[in-house]
Scaffold this active site. Structure first.
Site, PDB file in Angstrom:
ATOM      1  N   ASP A  87      11.840  64.202  28.804  1.00 57.17           N
ATOM      2  CA  ASP A  87      11.652  64.768  30.139  1.00 57.17           C
ATOM      3  C   ASP A  87      10.257  64.428  30.649  1.00 57.17           C
ATOM      4  O   ASP A  87       9.342  64.216  29.846  1.00 57.17           O
ATOM      5  CB  ASP A  87      11.734  66.302  30.096  1.00 57.17           C
ATOM      6  CG  ASP A  87      13.018  66.793  29.481  1.00 57.17           C
ATOM      7  OD1 ASP A  87      14.031  66.086  29.594  1.00 57.17           O
ATOM      8  OD2 ASP A  87      12.983  67.886  28.890  1.00 57.17           O
TER       9      ASP A  87
HETATM   10  N1  URA Z   1      14.601  68.041  24.301  1.00 54.56           N
HETATM   11  C1  URA Z   1      14.170  68.452  25.503  1.00 54.56           C
HETATM   12  O1  URA Z   1      14.479  69.556  25.929  1.00 54.56           O
HETATM   13  N2  URA Z   1      13.401  67.621  26.215  1.00 54.56           N
HETATM   14  C2  URA Z   1      13.006  66.416  25.782  1.00 54.56           C
HETATM   15  O2  URA Z   1      12.281  65.708  26.468  1.00 54.56           O
HETATM   16  C3  URA Z   1      13.465  65.998  24.528  1.00 54.56           C
HETATM   17  C4  URA Z   1      14.265  66.830  23.800  1.00 54.56           C
END
Ligand code: URA
Length: 249
Positions: free
Chosen positions: A110
């Protein structure tokens, strides 16, 4: 025009650079530090080698035989997006690594998630790392909200056993609490925003998320925004990690 005493072949720093060990300057430093050997002997700067016949090693590991393939480990900072181009004009992970040869991220983090991300032009390996069937374990440090103390044992147990999310129950995870309110979570599924959704589902939303390992790859000294090439030993270890057919931990 070759100079007297010059051997035919390519300059060692060029050979290393084209095999993904970093810029020529970085490769010159590797040679200067005595970390590069040719046929078992520490190499001097300017040494010429025949990549097809000479055995070139860095820190004792053979330099790859596919010069066109590069594998970078990036420490992604928050605010950088895991796409090649962002329509909102935000900085992207590919802007943080060399432009040539073109590489792409393996899986995604993310925008607000920090930590390790693999970028490569090795489509074969990328496919295997990203494929859920191989389930390479990814480890995260999640700082979560609590009522002040640690996350209760019951919530940790639920995270371990599997949490009901809107796209189904999560597979068993490895979870520990190295300090109050900080969870080390290892998962092998890679669903969208999985760790954030798991923590939210047990009542402890994530305030900071950092990926600390991708299978055998980890690096606590890589500064945010920095990248380095995988060592040949890491490429081999990562490739081996994808050959494990996984049904759990
Ligand atoms: N899990 C998440 O919630 N976000 C990420 O970026 C990677 C794994």
């Amino acid at each position: 025009m070759p100079e007297p005493g010059d051997r035919p072949g390519e300059r060692l720093q060029k050979v290393l650079a084209t095999r993904g060990w970093g810029s020529r300057r970085v490769c010159e430093d590797l040679i200067g530090e005595g970390r590069v050997t040719v046929n078992g002997e520490v190499a001097a700067l300017g040494r010429r080698v025949d990549p097809d016949h000479d055995l070139v090693e860095v820190d004792g590991a053979p330099v790859g035989t596919r010069p066109d393939l590069v594998h970078y480990l990036l420490n992604k900072p928050a605010g950088v997006v895991t796409t090649a181009k962002d329509t909102a004009g935000r900085p992207t992970v590919v802007e943080l690594v060399p432009a040539e040869p073109r590489v792409f991220p393996v899986g995604r983090l993310d925008a607000e998630t920090e930590g390790l991300l693999l970028l490569t032009n090795d489509g074969e390996l990328a496919h295997r790392v990203a494929h859920p069937r191989h389930g390479v374990v990814k480890e995260y440090l999640a700082t979560v909200t609590t009522a002040g103390g640690p996350v209760p044992a019951g919530a940790i147990r639920r995270l371990r056993d599997g949490v009901e999310l809107d796209d189904g129950v999560t597979a068993p995870a490895r979870v520990s609490q190295p300090s109050p309110g900080v969870l080390r979570i290892a998962v092998h599924e890679g669903r969208n925003r999985q760790v954030r959704r798991m923590c939210e589902a047990v009542g402890h939303p994530v305030t900071r998320l950092v990926r600390t390992a991708i299978g055998p790859l980890h690096d606590r000294r890589l500064p945010p925004g920095a990248w380095r090439p995988l060592t040949p030993a890491e490429v081999i270890a990562l490739s081996q990690a994808t050959t494990v057919a996984r049904s759990g931990f």
